[in-house]
Design an enzyme around this catalytic site. Structure first.
Site, PDB file in Angstrom:
ATOM      1  N   TYR A 138       0.842  -1.199   0.000  1.00 14.08           N
ATOM      2  CA  TYR A 138       0.000   0.000   0.000  1.00 14.08           C
ATOM      3  C   TYR A 138       0.876   1.248   0.000  1.00 14.08           C
ATOM      4  CZ  TYR A 138      -3.912  -3.108   1.045  1.00 14.08           C
ATOM      5  OH  TYR A 138      -4.857  -4.100   0.975  1.00 14.08           O
TER       6      TYR A 138
ATOM      7  N   ASN B 130     -12.789  -0.615  -5.037  1.00 13.80           N
ATOM      8  CA  ASN B 130     -12.548  -0.837  -6.463  1.00 13.80           C
ATOM      9  C   ASN B 130     -13.809  -1.404  -7.133  1.00 13.80           C
ATOM     10  OD1 ASN B 130     -11.620  -1.593  -8.966  1.00 13.80           O
ATOM     11  ND2 ASN B 130     -10.182  -3.147  -8.233  1.00 13.80           N
TER      12      ASN B 130
ATOM     13  N   CYS C  44      -6.428  -4.862  -7.833  1.00 11.26           N
ATOM     14  CA  CYS C  44      -6.169  -4.411  -6.468  1.00 11.26           C
ATOM     15  C   CYS C  44      -5.691  -5.573  -5.591  1.00 11.26           C
ATOM     16  CB  CYS C  44      -7.404  -3.746  -5.871  1.00 11.26           C
ATOM     17  SG  CYS C  44      -8.853  -4.778  -5.893  1.00 11.26           S
ATOM     18  N   HIS C  45      -5.891  -6.813  -6.065  1.00 13.80           N
ATOM     19  CA  HIS C  45      -5.407  -7.954  -5.276  1.00 13.80           C
ATOM     20  C   HIS C  45      -3.881  -8.003  -5.242  1.00 13.80           C
ATOM     21  CE1 HIS C  45      -5.870  -9.354  -9.477  1.00 13.80           C
ATOM     22  NE2 HIS C  45      -4.805 -10.111  -9.232  1.00 13.80           N
TER      23      HIS C  45
ATOM     24  N   GLU D 222      -1.664 -16.506  -9.782  1.00 16.34           N
ATOM     25  CA  GLU D 222      -0.696 -15.750 -10.576  1.00 16.34           C
ATOM     26  C   GLU D 222       0.746 -16.189 -10.300  1.00 16.34           C
ATOM     27  OE1 GLU D 222      -1.379 -11.522 -10.421  1.00 16.34           O
ATOM     28  OE2 GLU D 222      -3.478 -11.736 -11.021  1.00 16.34           O
TER      29      GLU D 222
END
Lengths: 206, 209
Positions: free
Chosen positions: A146, A169, A177-178, A204
């Site tokens: 962040y 979001n 945003c993850h 991912e």
């Protein structure tokens, strides 16, 4: 004849007309969605999509995808927000979302790393919009804290505001945003729930 | 004022409007009228007052569309006698009792509208009068007369009525099965005359007001 009339006096003649004709309603609904789109009176089209992270609600305006919501965000409430903030002309109309659904399917199958979809940003404004605009730069499989995102936005002390921007979001998954996590590397909170965030990050990393 | 997504309007009121347009227009034109009704309603929805009676609003739109369809059909001058004769439901879900439509079709239009809007849409006679013209009392009479005729011309279960037929059947064996449909047939033709009588009675009532 008299007996027949007496015998049927208490009956509802409309028994012969079904109260629910699901097949006709499905046909009429599909036709309405198609005609509404063609005539330009379908302001918000939506559909749902089953994914490993649960059922997602996808909504689009003429301009592009306007909202993606997790089941935990309460799809009925999200549709009401769309009616209030965009337009009450909201219909379940899968056609407009075929491409978004296809790309999300590919993403969850591990076959897609970036989304190529027109997005309608109208549900995000000001600083939050600015923060969300930075997120696509965090590539697939990477994360930032962040604080790093706050610094990138030019307001290094706005760490909490970055958290709020991610939490609100309107386009999760597609606007990643993850990939924004705590400074200690733990995933942190997520609009779709902490489990969904872990699932996307694991997907991912694979 | 916050307004529900239009999808919710379709879900909640779509089946009712389908029944209404089926009763008013019959199986052939009903779905076109439904489509035009909901397309027009979707278009106008943002301007609908938040406290409006949505069912009454939809039926009002459907009423106008039904009148358009009726006029268009009249222009095309489709012969009245060419409705397909279907002795029973074919099994398709969209299919509904052709006898009911025959009975509804035989009603004067004003009665068919009043019956559908009151008994299927649940609208009060005041709303129906505002929609179709005329007084609240006239709408009430049209619905009552129409319903009375329907009950006579459309016996819902013609072969299940006569209590005595069971006894007769038991004593004489088979062969009486044909009697109830014949009785229903007689009731239907008598009822058509009754429908005209009811319409005349309605006019008398309107003059009496």
């Amino acid at each position: 004849m008299t007996m027949t009339a007496t015998g049927s006096a208490g009956r509802d003649p409309f028994e012969g007309l079904p109260e629910h004709d699901d097949e006709a309603m499905a046909r009429l609904h599909a036709r309405l969605a198609e005609q509404a789109g063609a005539e330009g009176v379908l302001d918000v089209a939506y559909r749902t999509l089953d994914t490993p992270a649960g059922t997602l609600l996808l909504a689009a305006t003429d301009a592009g995808v306007v909202r993606i919501a997790y089941a935990v965000q309460d799809h009925a409430a999200v549709l009401q927000q769309l009616a209030d903030r965009v337009s009450p002309r909201v219909l379940r109309a899968p056609g407009r979302l075929d491409e978004a659904a296809r790309q999300l399917d590919e993403y969850f199958a591990g076959r897609r790393r970036t989304f190529e979809l027109p997005l309608d940003w109208r549900l995000s404004k000001g600083y939050r919009r600015q923060v969300l605009g930075l997120l696509p730069a965090i590539g697939y499989g990477r994360t930032e804290s962040y604080a790093q995102v706050a610094a990138a936005s030019g307001s290094p002390r706005a760490v909490r505001a970055v958290g709020t921007a991610c939490a609100t979001n309107p386009l999760p998954v597609v606007v990643p945003c993850h990939r924004v996590v705590r400074s200690d590397g733990s995933p942190g909170q997520y609009a779709g729930g902490a489990d969904a965030k872990r699932l996307l990050l694991a997907l991912e990393e694979a | 004022m916050s307004k529900p997504p239009f999808e919710q309007i379709v879900t909640e009121h779509g089946p009712m409007v389908l029944r209404v347009v089926r009763a008013v227009l019959g199986p052939h034109d009903a779905e076109d009228a439904w489509s035009e009704t909901f397309l027009a309603a979707l278009q106008a929805y943002p301007e609908l007052p938040g406290d409006a009676n949505v069912a009454a609003w939809l039926v009002t739109v459907a009423h106008r569309k039904a009148i358009d369809v009726t006029r268009a059909t009249a222009r095309r001058a489709v012969p009245v006698g060419e409705l397909p004769e279907r002795p029973s439901r074919s099994g398709r879900p969209e299919d509904w009792d052709p006898d009911l439509w025959r009975a509804l079709k035989a009603l004067p239009e004003r009665q068919r509208h009043a019956v559908a809007y009151h008994y299927l849409a649940g609208l009060p006679y005041r709303e129906i009068a505002a929609m179709t013209g005329g007084s609240t009392d006239a709408a009430r009479r049209a619905a009552a007369d129409g319903m009375r005729t329907l009950r006579r011309t459309y016996p819902a279960h013609p072969d299940g009525d006569a209590d005595t037929s069971t006894d007769i059947g038991a004593s004489t064996g088979g062969g009486t099965g044909a009697a109830p449909p014949a009785a229903a047939e007689a009731g239907r033709s008598t009822g058509t005359r009754g429908g005209q009588g009811a319409a005349a009675g309605n006019e008398t009532g309107a003059r009496g007001r």
